[in-house]
Every structure is written in structure tokens, then in C-alpha cells.
Design a protein around this motif. Structure first.
Motif, PDB file in Angstrom:
ATOM      1  N   TYR A   1       0.866  -1.189   0.000  1.00  0.00           N
ATOM      2  CA  TYR A   1       0.000   0.000   0.000  1.00  0.00           C
ATOM      3  C   TYR A   1       0.896   1.230   0.000  1.00  0.00           C
ATOM      4  O   TYR A   1       1.757   1.366   0.880  1.00  0.00           O
ATOM      5  CB  TYR A   1      -0.920   0.039   1.219  1.00  0.00           C
ATOM      6  CG  TYR A   1      -1.932   1.166   1.146  1.00  0.00           C
ATOM      7  CD1 TYR A   1      -3.113   1.009   0.443  1.00  0.00           C
ATOM      8  CD2 TYR A   1      -1.689   2.388   1.757  1.00  0.00           C
ATOM      9  CE1 TYR A   1      -4.033   2.034   0.350  1.00  0.00           C
ATOM     10  CE2 TYR A   1      -2.607   3.425   1.672  1.00  0.00           C
ATOM     11  CZ  TYR A   1      -3.778   3.245   0.969  1.00  0.00           C
ATOM     12  OH  TYR A   1      -4.680   4.268   0.873  1.00  0.00           O
TER      13      TYR A   1
ATOM     14  N   ALA B   1       2.102   4.769   0.812  1.00  0.00           N
ATOM     15  CA  ALA B   1       1.785   5.809   1.796  1.00  0.00           C
ATOM     16  C   ALA B   1       1.456   7.127   1.120  1.00  0.00           C
ATOM     17  O   ALA B   1       0.688   7.939   1.646  1.00  0.00           O
ATOM     18  CB  ALA B   1       2.959   5.982   2.765  1.00  0.00           C
TER      19      ALA B   1
ATOM     20  N   GLY C   1      -1.982  11.962  -2.414  1.00  0.00           N
ATOM     21  CA  GLY C   1      -3.067  11.791  -3.368  1.00  0.00           C
ATOM     22  C   GLY C   1      -2.710  10.844  -4.494  1.00  0.00           C
ATOM     23  O   GLY C   1      -1.564  10.387  -4.649  1.00  0.00           O
TER      24      GLY C   1
ATOM     25  N   GLU D   1      -9.747   5.290  -5.298  1.00  0.00           N
ATOM     26  CA  GLU D   1      -8.354   5.681  -5.483  1.00  0.00           C
ATOM     27  C   GLU D   1      -7.422   4.483  -5.356  1.00  0.00           C
ATOM     28  O   GLU D   1      -6.493   4.303  -6.149  1.00  0.00           O
ATOM     29  CB  GLU D   1      -7.969   6.759  -4.472  1.00  0.00           C
ATOM     30  CG  GLU D   1      -8.437   8.151  -4.822  1.00  0.00           C
ATOM     31  CD  GLU D   1      -7.777   9.201  -3.942  1.00  0.00           C
ATOM     32  OE1 GLU D   1      -7.251   8.821  -2.867  1.00  0.00           O
ATOM     33  OE2 GLU D   1      -7.779  10.380  -4.317  1.00  0.00           O
ATOM     34  N   THR D   2      -7.679   3.658  -4.344  1.00  0.00           N
ATOM     35  CA  THR D   2      -6.836   2.482  -4.137  1.00  0.00           C
ATOM     36  C   THR D   2      -6.924   1.524  -5.319  1.00  0.00           C
ATOM     37  O   THR D   2      -5.902   1.023  -5.809  1.00  0.00           O
ATOM     38  CB  THR D   2      -7.238   1.761  -2.843  1.00  0.00           C
ATOM     39  OG1 THR D   2      -7.160   2.677  -1.747  1.00  0.00           O
ATOM     40  CG2 THR D   2      -6.330   0.577  -2.573  1.00  0.00           C
TER      41      THR D   2
ATOM     42  N   ALA E   1     -11.862   6.807  -1.198  1.00  0.00           N
ATOM     43  CA  ALA E   1     -10.597   6.134  -0.920  1.00  0.00           C
ATOM     44  C   ALA E   1     -10.529   4.771  -1.599  1.00  0.00           C
ATOM     45  O   ALA E   1      -9.483   4.379  -2.133  1.00  0.00           O
ATOM     46  CB  ALA E   1     -10.410   5.992   0.593  1.00  0.00           C
ATOM     47  N   SER E   2     -11.637   4.031  -1.601  1.00  0.00           N
ATOM     48  CA  SER E   2     -11.627   2.699  -2.226  1.00  0.00           C
ATOM     49  C   SER E   2     -11.387   2.791  -3.726  1.00  0.00           C
ATOM     50  O   SER E   2     -10.689   1.947  -4.309  1.00  0.00           O
ATOM     51  CB  SER E   2     -12.943   1.983  -1.944  1.00  0.00           C
ATOM     52  OG  SER E   2     -14.048   2.746  -2.430  1.00  0.00           O
TER      53      SER E   2
ATOM     54  N   LEU F   1      -0.399   7.633  -1.279  1.00  0.00           N
ATOM     55  CA  LEU F   1      -1.811   7.695  -1.665  1.00  0.00           C
ATOM     56  C   LEU F   1      -2.635   8.426  -0.621  1.00  0.00           C
ATOM     57  O   LEU F   1      -3.592   9.129  -0.952  1.00  0.00           O
ATOM     58  CB  LEU F   1      -2.337   6.278  -1.876  1.00  0.00           C
ATOM     59  CG  LEU F   1      -3.641   6.115  -2.663  1.00  0.00           C
ATOM     60  CD1 LEU F   1      -3.516   6.714  -4.050  1.00  0.00           C
ATOM     61  CD2 LEU F   1      -4.019   4.654  -2.770  1.00  0.00           C
ATOM     62  N   ASP F   2      -2.282   8.269   0.649  1.00  0.00           N
ATOM     63  CA  ASP F   2      -2.995   8.964   1.715  1.00  0.00           C
ATOM     64  C   ASP F   2      -2.465  10.371   1.937  1.00  0.00           C
ATOM     65  O   ASP F   2      -3.237  11.302   2.190  1.00  0.00           O
ATOM     66  CB  ASP F   2      -2.882   8.172   3.025  1.00  0.00           C
ATOM     67  CG  ASP F   2      -3.675   6.879   2.973  1.00  0.00           C
ATOM     68  OD1 ASP F   2      -4.674   6.841   2.229  1.00  0.00           O
ATOM     69  OD2 ASP F   2      -3.288   5.923   3.657  1.00  0.00           O
ATOM     70  N   SER F   3      -1.168  10.541   1.835  1.00  0.00           N
ATOM     71  CA  SER F   3      -0.572  11.841   2.165  1.00  0.00           C
ATOM     72  C   SER F   3      -0.566  12.813   0.994  1.00  0.00           C
ATOM     73  O   SER F   3      -0.795  14.018   1.179  1.00  0.00           O
ATOM     74  CB  SER F   3       0.863  11.636   2.674  1.00  0.00           C
ATOM     75  OG  SER F   3       1.640  10.965   1.687  1.00  0.00           O
TER      76      SER F   3
END
Length: 406
Positions: free
Chosen positions: A281, A283, A289, A320-321, A317-318, A285-287
Motif C-alpha cells: 500500500y 503511503a 493523493g 483511489e486504491t 478512498a476505495s 496515496l494517503d498523504s
């Protein structure tokens, strides 16, 4: 990407949008041209007259026979036989003029009679609305003629125009509603029932859930393999180098060389561990984008990657992931197996759907049943999305994911 040429699609369950033609497997097809659909609506009126004539000329005489138990079976068979011929004509009308595609299967007799009765009523009502529309056109022509002769005052003209506009709006809305009713009646008669749609939906959810579990298990095994075969082996090598440097009997130059080699190995371990963490995963992606996370994928790829990112609003979020892993897996597979010289990534939103497309100029032949793409199918299907893989032998390979954002 190498393997057998394939084109696979993960499809969501179709919806019953009024007037939208359905394909053989429930997928929406492009609607025919407007003139053809208008001709289909006009033809529905004489078809309704045929239904009315059938019920009056055949159904009414057969009524007493249907009430008598000894003749009920044969009379019912005669009534159903004629109704099936008329509904067959209606089915061909919907297919030709509206592009509908229905499953090729027999329809129960009660459903045939119910459809023919409802269709006759809807067709006669369509004829009434069309008659009112034609009558309004005649009145409009008389109104224009009176205006040209100068026998109509402007106050009367304004009132007539307002009244005619309201009636025209109601007529047009009535025609649209009746056409939607016609499509719904045909779908209920010839298409899958609500129970079948529900069962299909349950099957799709069960399949997607099993695919997600398989993808998670495969991802865990891959992480364990990467840690065991990569990171663990390098750590063992670092420990051995440090142990050799600590042993006595070595010159300072030899010990320094071993320490330098251990230092390089430790840097390689950190790099590989970072790669494993990114595959688990990212990181970023959360911090930072999705755009920055995809930029990281491009930087780590050994092939030039051109990214077209056109999103103005944040995504769930789902989604984007899933979009990140689609791009990451597709780019990784292209770099490893396709012999491509360039990769193009497009991330765009079309209404409520995010479309992610990855295309390379490699040799093609991607296998959808491969481990990586199978995992992507499960991940995309879990969001009620679609995954298309088009990879003919010789290339190019195009992977397209459609992810609902709602």
C-alpha cells in the motif's frame, strides 16, 4: 505482456432504464437513430389495433369455452397460440426499431396474455396522444392562417400560444412516458424476471467476494515470497559480511572493503523493502493523493510512462486504491513481459465513472487469467466495476478499468 490473446470483461448487473436496449447478456447497447425509434412508436398503434381485434374477435368467442372445464384446455391453447404470434411480432418490432436484445427462451402463457393486454392498452393510448398531437398541429396551422389574414388579435394569439405550448409539452411528455412503458413491458415479458435478476446479482456478489479473497491470499503469498527470497536473503548476506569483517586476521583494508560491501547490501535491502511496502500500500496515496502516487509508479518503471491525469474532484478512498493498483500492476506487467518501449496511462472521470486506461506498445498476448490481472478483476469487480483487457498477439495491449465513484 505475453501469453494468449484475450479480451475479457468484468460486467456489472444491468439496470432497467426505460427505453435503453439491453444486449444478449444484459449489457446496454447504443440506441438506434431517432427516426427509427419514431417509426417504432408510430407502428405500435396499428399493432395495438391488431391486439384489440384479437381479443374481441377471438378472446370473446372463446370466453364461454374457457369457463367450461371440458373445453378450457383446448380453448386456452388456441388463445395462447394466437397471442404468441402477436407477441412475436411485438418482439421483432422492439428488436428492429429500438435495438432491444432479449434471451432466446419460451415465455409462459400467462405472461404472454398479460403482456399482450397491457401492450394493447399502451398502444391505443399512444394512438390517442398522437391524435391529439396531430389535432394540435392542425389548430396551429389554422392559427397561423388567421394571423396572416389579420383576423386574430395579438391578445388572442398570446393566449393561444401559451395554451398550445402547455398542451404540446404534455403530449411530448406523454409520448416519452408511453415509450418507456412499452420498453418496460417488453423487458418484463421477454427479459429475465426480477427473481432471475436478483439471483444473478447474488451470484455476481458471491463471485466477486471469492475473487477478492483469492486476490488477498495471492498478495500475501507474493509479499511473503518477496520478503523471503529478496529482503531476507540480502539481510543474511549483510550479516555474513559483517561477521567476516569482525573476524580477526584481516587487514584494515580488507575489513573496510567488507564493511563497504555490507553497506551497499544494506542500501539495496532498504530499496527492496521500500518496493515491497509500495506494492502492499503506497503511503503517498494517503498523504499526497492519487496523482503523486501514480507519479511514483512512473518513476520506478524502467520504461517511459506518460500519464494523462484529468481529475478536478477528490475520489473515494476505495476507488483511489483500486485505480492505483490497476495502474501499478499493468505498468509492472508491461515492464516485465511486454518488451514495450513506452506506456501511456490515462485517468479521467466520465460522469459518475472513473475510467483508468493503461496502454503499451509491446508484443501483446496478455493472459487475463494470470495472477496479476485476476487479482485486478477481483479488486475492480468488488466495486461493481468493469475490467477490459484487449491484448491481441503483436500488440498493443490496452487495459481499461471502469470504477463507479458513487
Amino acid at each position: 505482456m505475453q501469453g494468449d490473446s484475450a479480451d475479457t470483461t468484468v460486467r456489472p448487473l444491468p439496470t432497467e432504464a426505460g427505453g435503453e436496449p439491453l444486449g444478449d447478456e444484459g449489457t446496454a447497447a447504443p440506441p438506434p437513430a431517432l427516426p427509427r425509434r419514431v417509426a417504432g412508436v408510430l407502428l405500435s398503434c396499428p399493432a395495438a389495433l391488431l391486439g384489440l381485434a384479437y381479443f374481441v374477435g377471438v378472446g370473446v368467442p372463446l370466453g364461454p369455452l374457457l369457463l367450461w372445464p371440458r373445453t378450457r384446455g383446448r380453448a386456452y391453447a388456441v388463445l395462447i397460440a394466437g397471442a404468441r404470434r402477436l407477441t412475436g411480432l411485438e418482439r421483432r418490432r422492439r428488436s428492429f426499431f429500438f435495438g432491444d436484445r432479449f434471451p432466446d427462451r419460451p415465455v409462459p402463457g400467462p405472461r404472454v396474455l398479460h403482456y399482450l393486454a397491457a401492450r394493447t392498452y399502451a398502444g391505443l393510448l399512444t394512438g390517442v396522444v398522437l391524435g391529439l398531437l396531430a389535432f394540435g398541429a392542425v389548430l396551429a396551422g389554422l392559427l397561423v392562417a388567421s394571423l396572416l389574414r389579420g383576423t386574430l388579435a395579438w391578445q388572442e394569439l398570446l393566449g393561444q400560444v401559451l395554451l398550445g405550448g402547455v398542451l404540446l409539452f404534455l403530449d411530448v411528455q406523454g409520448l416519452f412516458s408511453l415509450e418507456a412503458l412499452d420498453a418496460r413491458l417488453a423487458r418484463e415479458c421477454f427479459g429475465p424476471s426480477e427473481g432471475e435478476l436478483m439471483q444473478r446479482r447474488i451470484d455476481e456478489l458471491a463471485t466477486s467476494r471469492a475473487a477478492v479473497l483469492q486476490a488477498v491470499d495471492a498478495e500475501r503469498r507474493r509479499i511473503e515470497r518477496d520478503l523471503h527470497d529478496g529482503v531476507q536473503q540480502r539481510l543474511v548476506a549483510v550479516a555474513m559480511l559483517l561477521g567476516r569483517a569482525r573476524r580477526g586476521g584481516r587487514t584494515p583494508e580488507q575489513a573496510r572493503a567488507l564493511l563497504d560491501q555490507a553497506h551497499r547490501e544494506s542500501q539495496d535491502v532498504l530499496t527492496e523493502l521500500r518496493e515491497v511496502a509500495w506494492r502492499v500500500y503506497p503511503a503517498a496515496l494517503d498523504s499526497l493523493g492519487l496523482q503523486e502516487a501514480l507519479a511514483g509508479v512512473s518513476e520506478r518503471c524502467g520504461i517511459p510512462v506518460r500519464t494523462d491525469f484529468a481529475l478536478a474532484e477528490p475520489l473515494p478512498a476505495s476507488v483511489e486504491t483500486a485505480a492505483y493498483f490497476v495502474v501499478s500492476e499493468a505498468v509492472t506487467n508491461a515492464a516485465k513481459h511486454s518488451a514495450a518501449t513506452r506506456i501511456r496511462v490515462s485517468v479521467r472521470r466520465h460522469g459518475p465513472v472513473l475510467v483508468v486506461r493503461v496502454e503499451d506498445d509491446g508484443v501483446g498476448g496478455a493472459r487475463p487469467e494470470g495472477g496479476g490481472l485476476t487479482g485486478l478483476q477481483g479488486r475492480v469487480g468488488a466495486l461493481d466495476g468493469r475490467l477490459h483487457v484487449h491484448s491481441p498477439t503483436g500488440g498493443p495491449t490496452t487495459i481499461t478499468a471502469e470504477l463507479p465513484c458513487a
